[in-house]
Design a protein around this motif. Structure first.
Motif, PDB file in Angstrom:
ATOM      1  N   ASN A 137       4.688  80.207  52.662  1.00 36.66           N
ATOM      2  CA  ASN A 137       3.525  79.369  52.379  1.00 36.66           C
ATOM      3  C   ASN A 137       2.610  79.147  53.579  1.00 36.66           C
ATOM      4  N   ARG A 138       2.904  79.865  54.664  1.00 32.78           N
ATOM      5  CA  ARG A 138       2.098  79.804  55.885  1.00 32.78           C
ATOM      6  C   ARG A 138       1.950  78.379  56.392  1.00 32.78           C
ATOM      7  N   LEU A 139       3.088  77.688  56.503  1.00 37.36           N
ATOM      8  CA  LEU A 139       3.134  76.308  56.971  1.00 37.36           C
ATOM      9  C   LEU A 139       3.636  76.263  58.407  1.00 37.36           C
ATOM     10  N   ARG A 140       3.189  75.278  59.149  1.00 32.63           N
ATOM     11  CA  ARG A 140       3.679  75.071  60.518  1.00 32.63           C
ATOM     12  C   ARG A 140       4.457  73.776  60.634  1.00 32.63           C
ATOM     13  N   HIS A 141       4.365  72.910  59.618  1.00 32.12           N
ATOM     14  CA  HIS A 141       5.027  71.613  59.635  1.00 32.12           C
ATOM     15  C   HIS A 141       5.629  71.340  58.260  1.00 32.12           C
ATOM     16  N   LEU A 142       6.838  70.800  58.276  1.00 38.41           N
ATOM     17  CA  LEU A 142       7.565  70.602  57.029  1.00 38.41           C
ATOM     18  C   LEU A 142       8.277  69.245  57.054  1.00 38.41           C
ATOM     19  N   PRO A 143       7.855  68.311  56.202  1.00 37.66           N
ATOM     20  CA  PRO A 143       8.554  67.021  56.138  1.00 37.66           C
ATOM     21  C   PRO A 143       9.962  67.191  55.567  1.00 37.66           C
ATOM     22  N   VAL A 144      10.859  66.343  56.023  1.00 39.86           N
ATOM     23  CA  VAL A 144      12.220  66.280  55.493  1.00 39.86           C
ATOM     24  C   VAL A 144      12.317  64.949  54.760  1.00 39.86           C
ATOM     25  N   MET A 145      12.659  65.014  53.463  1.00 38.63           N
ATOM     26  CA  MET A 145      12.681  63.809  52.639  1.00 38.63           C
ATOM     27  C   MET A 145      13.968  63.744  51.832  1.00 38.63           C
ATOM     28  N   ALA A 146      14.395  62.512  51.571  1.00 37.36           N
ATOM     29  CA  ALA A 146      15.557  62.279  50.713  1.00 37.36           C
ATOM     30  C   ALA A 146      15.281  61.044  49.874  1.00 37.36           C
ATOM     31  N   ASP A 147      15.452  61.164  48.577  1.00 41.43           N
ATOM     32  CA  ASP A 147      15.230  60.049  47.650  1.00 41.43           C
ATOM     33  C   ASP A 147      13.864  59.389  47.853  1.00 41.43           C
ATOM     34  N   GLY A 148      12.836  60.215  48.058  1.00 39.30           N
ATOM     35  CA  GLY A 148      11.484  59.701  48.230  1.00 39.30           C
ATOM     36  C   GLY A 148      11.206  59.091  49.593  1.00 39.30           C
ATOM     37  N   GLN A 149      12.190  59.096  50.480  1.00 40.24           N
ATOM     38  CA  GLN A 149      12.032  58.518  51.815  1.00 40.24           C
ATOM     39  C   GLN A 149      11.817  59.621  52.842  1.00 40.24           C
ATOM     40  N   LEU A 150      10.874  59.416  53.729  1.00 39.91           N
ATOM     41  CA  LEU A 150      10.603  60.356  54.813  1.00 39.91           C
ATOM     42  C   LEU A 150      11.663  60.194  55.894  1.00 39.91           C
ATOM     43  N   LEU A 151      12.341  61.294  56.222  1.00 36.34           N
ATOM     44  CA  LEU A 151      13.358  61.272  57.272  1.00 36.34           C
ATOM     45  C   LEU A 151      12.825  61.811  58.595  1.00 36.34           C
ATOM     46  N   GLY A 152      11.864  62.727  58.518  1.00 30.61           N
ATOM     47  CA  GLY A 152      11.317  63.310  59.733  1.00 30.61           C
ATOM     48  C   GLY A 152      10.420  64.485  59.411  1.00 30.61           C
ATOM     49  N   LEU A 153       9.970  65.139  60.467  1.00 30.48           N
ATOM     50  CA  LEU A 153       9.061  66.273  60.333  1.00 30.48           C
ATOM     51  C   LEU A 153       9.552  67.401  61.222  1.00 30.48           C
ATOM     52  N   ILE A 154       9.682  68.591  60.654  1.00 28.86           N
ATOM     53  CA  ILE A 154      10.131  69.770  61.396  1.00 28.86           C
ATOM     54  C   ILE A 154       8.930  70.684  61.602  1.00 28.86           C
ATOM     55  N   SER A 155       8.775  71.156  62.831  1.00 30.45           N
ATOM     56  CA  SER A 155       7.717  72.119  63.116  1.00 30.45           C
ATOM     57  C   SER A 155       8.326  73.509  63.223  1.00 30.45           C
ATOM     58  N   ILE A 156       7.490  74.507  63.202  1.00 37.36           N
ATOM     59  CA  ILE A 156       7.960  75.884  63.365  1.00 37.36           C
ATOM     60  C   ILE A 156       8.641  76.032  64.723  1.00 37.36           C
ATOM     61  N   GLY A 157       8.135  75.325  65.731  1.00 40.90           N
ATOM     62  CA  GLY A 157       8.760  75.351  67.057  1.00 40.90           C
ATOM     63  C   GLY A 157      10.167  74.778  67.044  1.00 40.90           C
ATOM     64  N   ASP A 158      10.375  73.699  66.276  1.00 45.21           N
ATOM     65  CA  ASP A 158      11.720  73.120  66.150  1.00 45.21           C
ATOM     66  C   ASP A 158      12.679  74.133  65.542  1.00 45.21           C
ATOM     67  N   LEU A 159      12.213  74.847  64.532  1.00 45.86           N
ATOM     68  CA  LEU A 159      13.054  75.855  63.883  1.00 45.86           C
ATOM     69  C   LEU A 159      13.407  76.984  64.840  1.00 45.86           C
ATOM     70  N   VAL A 160      12.422  77.459  65.577  1.00 47.73           N
ATOM     71  CA  VAL A 160      12.675  78.558  66.524  1.00 47.73           C
ATOM     72  C   VAL A 160      13.693  78.118  67.570  1.00 47.73           C
ATOM     73  N   LYS A 161      13.530  76.918  68.130  1.00 44.09           N
ATOM     74  CA  LYS A 161      14.488  76.401  69.118  1.00 44.09           C
ATOM     75  C   LYS A 161      15.889  76.316  68.526  1.00 44.09           C
ATOM     76  N   GLY A 162      15.983  75.813  67.304  1.00 47.76           N
ATOM     77  CA  GLY A 162      17.279  75.682  66.648  1.00 47.76           C
ATOM     78  C   GLY A 162      17.951  77.024  66.410  1.00 47.76           C
ATOM     79  N   ILE A 163      17.190  77.994  65.967  1.00 53.97           N
ATOM     80  CA  ILE A 163      17.745  79.325  65.696  1.00 53.97           C
ATOM     81  C   ILE A 163      18.169  80.000  67.000  1.00 53.97           C
ATOM     82  N   ILE A 164      17.364  79.873  68.043  1.00 51.02           N
ATOM     83  CA  ILE A 164      17.732  80.455  69.341  1.00 51.02           C
ATOM     84  C   ILE A 164      19.012  79.815  69.857  1.00 51.02           C
TER      85      ILE A 164
END
Length: 146
Positions: free
Chosen positions: A100-127
């Motif tokens: 979907n060509r996104l750079r930012h992705l909210p993390v939600m549970a039961d309608g509550q915002l838990l945080g926001l993940i960026s593409i950079g966060d994902l790359v760091k995590g995978i590395i």
């Protein structure tokens, strides 16, 4: 493989910066610059009603010669916000963001915002995950025990 919840916990700064839909685009861009972020969640009370990014500003304000002080965030935000749950894996997140060509992705549970993940966060995590696997394989090959 790490989950979105684990990625959020590993972030040094977990604050999610938000703005209201009636705020001016100028205020949004100013806040993004102050906080050194590329996106703001648009909230109304406890509800996430959109996301506004630097890309939105460039394409929907600058290129159309609109005034950032007179244009409201709700005029340029993306209101159909895609998000993941805390149980989604880094791979799930990467696929969704890439597709979907996104750079930012909210993390939600039961309608509550838990945080926001960026593409950079994902790359760091995978590395980080790959580095761990490589170290374990090196120890296995050399016969060392950890």
């Amino acid at each position: 493989m790490k989950t979105a919840a684990e990625l959020l916990k590993s972030k040094p700064h977990q604050t999610v910066h938000c703005i209201g839909p009636a705020a001016s685009v100028f205020e949004a861009v100013k806040l993004m610059a102050e906080k050194n972020v590329g996106a703001l969640l648009v909230t109304q009370g406890p509800d996430v009603v959109g996301i506004v990014t630097e890309r939105d500003y460039a394409r929907k304000v600058v290129l159309l010669s609109r005034s950032s002080k007179e244009t409201r965030v709700n005029e340029i935000m993306t209101s159909a916000v895609m998000y993941v749950g805390p149980e989604h894996t880094t791979e799930d997140c990467m696929v969704l963001m890439n597709r979907n060509r996104l750079r930012h992705l909210p993390v939600m549970a039961d309608g509550q915002l838990l945080g926001l993940i960026s593409i950079g966060d994902l790359v760091k995590g995978i590395i980080s995950e790959q580095r761990f696997i490589i170290e374990q394989l090196e120890h296995y090959i050399s016969g060392e025990r950890s």
